[in-house]
Each structure stands twice: as C-alpha cells, then as structure tokens.
Design an enzyme around this catalytic site. Structure first.
Site, PDB file in Angstrom:
ATOM      1  N   LYS A 132       5.490   3.131 -13.137  1.00 51.66           N
ATOM      2  CA  LYS A 132       5.592   4.503 -13.650  1.00 51.66           C
ATOM      3  C   LYS A 132       5.766   4.555 -15.163  1.00 51.66           C
ATOM      4  O   LYS A 132       6.103   3.571 -15.817  1.00 51.66           O
ATOM      5  CB  LYS A 132       6.710   5.249 -12.920  1.00 51.66           C
ATOM      6  CG  LYS A 132       6.307   5.559 -11.474  1.00 51.66           C
ATOM      7  CD  LYS A 132       7.227   6.512 -10.774  1.00 51.66           C
ATOM      8  CE  LYS A 132       6.643   6.876  -9.397  1.00 51.66           C
ATOM      9  NZ  LYS A 132       7.538   7.743  -8.610  1.00 51.66           N
ATOM     10  N   ARG A 171       9.044   1.153  -2.842  1.00 53.87           N
ATOM     11  CA  ARG A 171       7.611   1.457  -2.721  1.00 53.87           C
ATOM     12  C   ARG A 171       6.909   0.848  -3.925  1.00 53.87           C
ATOM     13  O   ARG A 171       7.168   1.240  -5.075  1.00 53.87           O
ATOM     14  CB  ARG A 171       7.416   2.975  -2.660  1.00 53.87           C
ATOM     15  CG  ARG A 171       5.979   3.419  -2.417  1.00 53.87           C
ATOM     16  CD  ARG A 171       5.911   4.941  -2.273  1.00 53.87           C
ATOM     17  NE  ARG A 171       4.553   5.397  -1.985  1.00 53.87           N
ATOM     18  CZ  ARG A 171       3.649   5.678  -2.909  1.00 53.87           C
ATOM     19  NH1 ARG A 171       3.956   5.553  -4.210  1.00 53.87           N
ATOM     20  NH2 ARG A 171       2.439   6.079  -2.554  1.00 53.87           N
TER      21      ARG A 171
END
Length: 341
Positions: free
Chosen positions: A281, A316
């Site tokens: 991210k 994840r």
C-alpha cells in the site's frame, strides 16, 4: 465510554499473571484505557473486571475451517485489469489458476479472489462484469479439489451469491456492509464466513474525504466496526463467523493509518478474528521511498510482522514467499506456534 487495549507481549519468557490474547500466540499483563475525553492510562489487567476482559481472552473460532490460534496468510488474487499493483496479471482464468496454485505452493492458507478494483479513484464495476470475472476462477479452483478456503472480495450481494454457488466459503466486503446491506443476508443464508472492513465513501471519493472524516480515527474505526458486526448479527451471521479489518489505506491519511497500526490490538475487543491488509500500500511507498508498488514486499512484510505481534490472526498479502519466510523466522525467535495446515 472507555475502550480497552491489551498491550501485547511476545517475549518467549511469559510474564507472571499474563493472559493469552484471543487464544493465540500473544500474551498481555496490562491494558491501556482509551477515552475520547481523557488521556490514555495503563493499568494492570488484574484490575479489569473479568467480563470486560472476556472478549480479549476468549479463543477465536475457526473461519471456514481455518483455526486462528496461529497467524494465517491470505493470498491476493485480483482477476481485474486495473488493480493498483497487479492489475491485468491474473485477468485470464488460466493465469488466475496458475497464480493461485503458486501462492498455495508458497504457503498461502487461503485465497482471496476479487473482480473489482477498489483502489483509490477506481470506478464501480457492473455486477454482470464482476461475476463474469470471478465465477469461472472460483469454480475452476473449487473443481481442482484444493483444501484451502476460497474467499470472494466483493461489495455486492448478487456477486456474493454467484461466488458462493461457485465454491467460495468466505465473503470479504471492503465496504463494511455500507454498499449493499443484503450481503450479510447472503452470508447468513449460505453459512459463509464474513469479513467486514472499515472504509468511508466509495473508492472514487474516499481519499478526498479522509482528512475531515474522523474525530479520533482509532476509536471512530472501532465504533464503526462494532456497528457493522452488530448489523451482521442482526442479519443472522453469528459473531464467531465474522472477522474484522480496520481498512488500512481505505479513506485514511498517512497519519491516520499509522495511528491505527500502532494500536491494532484494540480491535480484539470486538470479539472477532482480525485481518490486516497492508500489502504494497501507498503508506509503505511514502515511508520507505518506494514508488513502485510491486517492489514493496520488504515493507509489507515488516508491517505484517508488526501486525502479528499485535495478535492479528490473518494477513492479506501479495508476496506470499516473502511473508511466509519472514513469519517463519519471527516465530522461531519468539517461540510461537508454527504455521502450516
């Protein structure tokens, strides 16, 4: 209202009087008491009433057959042309199957299949198109007889029904039931496990809303997830079939993301397993100075290990081999439970 946050301990020497956090690999002896109207304070857990400690000390039930007494790795399989770091790589069914098998060979405990990009700025994908992307992949994987659970990353009840019929056993809703409340009913009717993530707005608008969205981001996200879990229960989904996700990167600024990450153990108070999704991210790129999303595996693994030390039951991830290796070394050093089937 006071909020309790267990202060996690992972040293191999167990402190006297410590409690096991959520039946897992982390212990705690003290609790941080948080409030919207007073400074944080730290007290011994022995001063907290047993009923208030119960959500933190109760073991978590398995999710789709996976026990949560050890960290689990969820492999990300985006069957989209436009996801933020791997869009198009698995858009063809054959490529998606090969990608899933590669992640399973590298140690994935389950696979999360998504047919709609929810990156910042992404437009909504029509339901028929999303179904056409995910249904054949789920059916093909289920037809291969793999034992790992299949999770469907969707905000839409119609897509959820199609995915469950094809062989998925988990629904992963990044909108936290805001986009389509009927998705909880699909989970209730089919017996699927449900993951609810915190976000605001839509993928197209969320980052523009972030700066003004919160009074106290940590407590606001906690309250929103508590409300979401309650709505799922009202729809018929048992709490022991629900996981929560604080939604790092979804409608949060860098400072807001860091505030959530620093005190992740707060979310154990919801009495559910907790999933953490930070892989590749933007905050990693900002902090580490890495503009290329696909080159952020080391930073992703670093935050992943921080999450595991906070008791996060599931990560994840994109780069399965990096995370499995990092986790194996961390567990060896802390003498925590090994990963595996």
């Amino acid at each position: 209202m006071d909020y309790l946050r267990p202060i996690p301990l992972t040293d191999p020497a167990a402190a006297p009087g410590s409690h096991v956090l959520a039946g897992g690999w982390v212990r705690f002896t003290h609790v941080e008491i948080l409030s919207r109207h007073a400074p944080p304070r730290i007290v011994p857990a022995s001063q907290i009433a047993p009923e208030a400690l119960a959500p933190f000390t109760a073991p978590r039930a398995p999710i789709a057959g996976l026990t949560l007494d050890r960290p689990r790795l969820m492999g990300i399989l985006n069957v989209t042309p436009d996801s933020f770091s791997d869009g198009g790589r698995h858009a063809a069914t054959a490529d998606a199957l090969a990608g899933a098998q590669a992640m399973l060979a590298e140690g994935a405990d389950l696979i999360d299949i998504g047919g709609e990009s929810t990156r910042p700025g992404a437009p909504e994908t029509p339901v028929p198109e999303e179904i056409a992307r995910v249904e054949p992949v789920i059916a093909a994987l289920a037809g291969q007889g793999i034992t790992a659970p299949l999770s469907l990353d969707t905000r839409k009840s119609a897509v959820a029904r199609a995915g469950i019929a094809a062989g998925a056993s988990i629904l992963n809703d990044v909108s936290g039931l805001r986009h389509d409340p009927d998705l909880a009913r699909v989970a209730a009717e089919t017996g699927a496990a449900l993951i609810v993530m915190h976000s605001i707005g839509t993928p197209e608008t969320m980052q523009g809303l972030a700066a003004e969205a919160y009074g106290d981001v940590l407590l606001d996200v906690y309250d929103a997830l508590a409300d979401c879990v309650a709505r799922a229960e009202d729809a018929g989904v048992a709490r022991d079939r629900i996981m929560v996700d604080p939604g790092i990167g979804f409608g949060k600024t860098l400072d807001q993301n860091l505030a959530l990450l620093r005190r992740l153990s707060l979310f154990h108070g919801l009495g559910c397993g907790v999933l953490l999704g930070v892989s590749r991210k933007g905050l990693i790129g900002t902090i580490a100075g890495e503009p290329l999303a696909a080159a952020r595996a080391p930073g992703s693994a670093a935050i992943g290990l921080w999450g595991v030390a906070q008791g996060m039951q599931m990560l994840r991830v994109h780069d399965m081999g990096h995370h499995r290796q990092a986790l194996a070394l961390w567990q060896a050093l802390t003498a925590t439970a090994p990963t595996g089937p």
